[in-house]
Design an enzyme around this catalytic site. Structure first.
Site, short mmCIF file in Angstrom:
data_model
loop_
_atom_site.label_atom_id
_atom_site.label_comp_id
_atom_site.label_asym_id
_atom_site.label_seq_id
_atom_site.Cartn_x
_atom_site.Cartn_y
_atom_site.Cartn_z
N LYS A 54 -24.71 -2.22 -54.40
CA LYS A 54 -24.42 -1.98 -52.98
C LYS A 54 -25.71 -1.84 -52.19
O LYS A 54 -25.80 -2.23 -51.03
CB LYS A 54 -23.58 -0.74 -52.78
CG LYS A 54 -24.37 0.50 -53.19
CD LYS A 54 -23.86 1.78 -52.65
CE LYS A 54 -24.85 2.85 -53.09
NZ LYS A 54 -24.50 4.14 -52.82
N THR A 111 -22.60 1.93 -47.09
CA THR A 111 -24.01 1.60 -47.24
C THR A 111 -24.40 0.37 -46.42
O THR A 111 -25.50 0.31 -45.88
CB THR A 111 -24.34 1.38 -48.73
OG1 THR A 111 -23.90 2.52 -49.47
CG2 THR A 111 -25.83 1.20 -48.96
N ARG A 118 -30.60 3.90 -45.94
CA ARG A 118 -32.01 3.56 -46.10
C ARG A 118 -32.19 2.09 -46.44
O ARG A 118 -33.11 1.43 -45.93
CB ARG A 118 -32.62 4.42 -47.22
CG ARG A 118 -32.56 5.91 -46.95
CD ARG A 118 -33.11 6.72 -48.11
NE ARG A 118 -32.48 6.43 -49.39
CZ ARG A 118 -31.41 7.05 -49.87
NH1 ARG A 118 -30.83 8.02 -49.16
NH2 ARG A 118 -30.91 6.74 -51.04
N ASN A 119 -31.33 1.56 -47.28
CA ASN A 119 -31.44 0.16 -47.70
C ASN A 119 -31.15 -0.79 -46.54
O ASN A 119 -31.86 -1.77 -46.34
CB ASN A 119 -30.51 -0.10 -48.88
CG ASN A 119 -30.98 0.67 -50.09
OD1 ASN A 119 -31.95 0.31 -50.72
ND2 ASN A 119 -30.30 1.76 -50.41
N GLU A 144 -33.42 2.34 -52.80
CA GLU A 144 -33.22 1.94 -54.19
C GLU A 144 -33.02 0.45 -54.37
O GLU A 144 -33.35 -0.11 -55.41
CB GLU A 144 -32.02 2.67 -54.79
CG GLU A 144 -32.13 4.18 -54.77
CD GLU A 144 -31.53 4.81 -53.52
OE1 GLU A 144 -31.43 4.14 -52.47
OE2 GLU A 144 -31.18 6.00 -53.59
#
Length: 195
Positions: A54, A111, A118-119, A144
């Site tokens: 994800k 996400t 953050r991604n 990540e």
């Protein structure tokens, strides 16, 4: 999660453990006016794959947003990415129901669309033309998906599954493709039937 644990330890939460564990354990926590449901899952392969991939998909979603391609392109890209996550998950033994549940699709949507991701933020900045090194240097948090993207390429080879959206992110992060080139390559792929 840490805040939940400390609140529970301090007696600030009303924690109730259901007695029916036939589907998996869950815990309901009441904290003031907010209720949390913490669910455990017996099908770890799908939860782990979705939880990792994800983040890569969120980078791709951010790139589409950063390039200002609009909601239709974003929806198409996320739908394709979800299919890719499902294909790989099934190759490693995950159940389709896991991917379509909260730990799969629910987490993916949050996400990919959430402003606090953050991604996704890394992807938006890449789409706007910033360099990955500058983005990472200016952030105090870990995205990540940056590290996971390279792993996706290896998993695609190992399990012989086509993951064009997810592997395109690795190409962008490795500076092999620009964000615009990656999106164009994905959008120009031939249509394939769902399997």
């Amino acid at each position: 999660m840490e805040q939940l644990a400390s609140a529970a330890a301090g007696g600030m939460l009303d924690v109730q453990q259901p007695t029916d564990t036939s589907v998996g354990a869950s815990t309901v926590c009441n904290h003031g006016n907010i209720t949390y449901a913490i669910l455990s899952h017996a099908l770890c392969a799908g939860v782990e794959i979705c939880g990792a991939l994800k983040n890569v998909l969120a980078i791709a979603a951010g790139i589409v947003e950063g390039l200002d391609l609009g909601h239709n392109a974003l929806a198409a890209l996320i739908a394709q990415g979800c299919a890719e996550i499902r294909w790989l998950s099934q190759k490693v033994g995950a159940k389709p129901a896991t991917i379509s549940g909260l730990s799969g699709l629910g987490d993916i949507m949050l996400t990919c669309y959430g402003d606090l991701s953050r991604n996704r933020s890394v992807g938006v900045r890449l789409g706007r033309g910033e360099k990955l090194g500058d983005i990472l240097a200016s952030s105090s948090q870990v995205a990540e998906g940056v590290a996971t993207a390279g792993v996706v390429v290896g998993l695609a080879r190992k399990y012989r599954v086509s993951l064009p959206v997810l592997t395109a992110v690795a190409q962008v992060l490795d500076s092999n493709l620009s964000p615009a080139e990656a999106v164009a390559a994905v959008m120009n792929l031939p249509q394939i039937e769902e399997h």
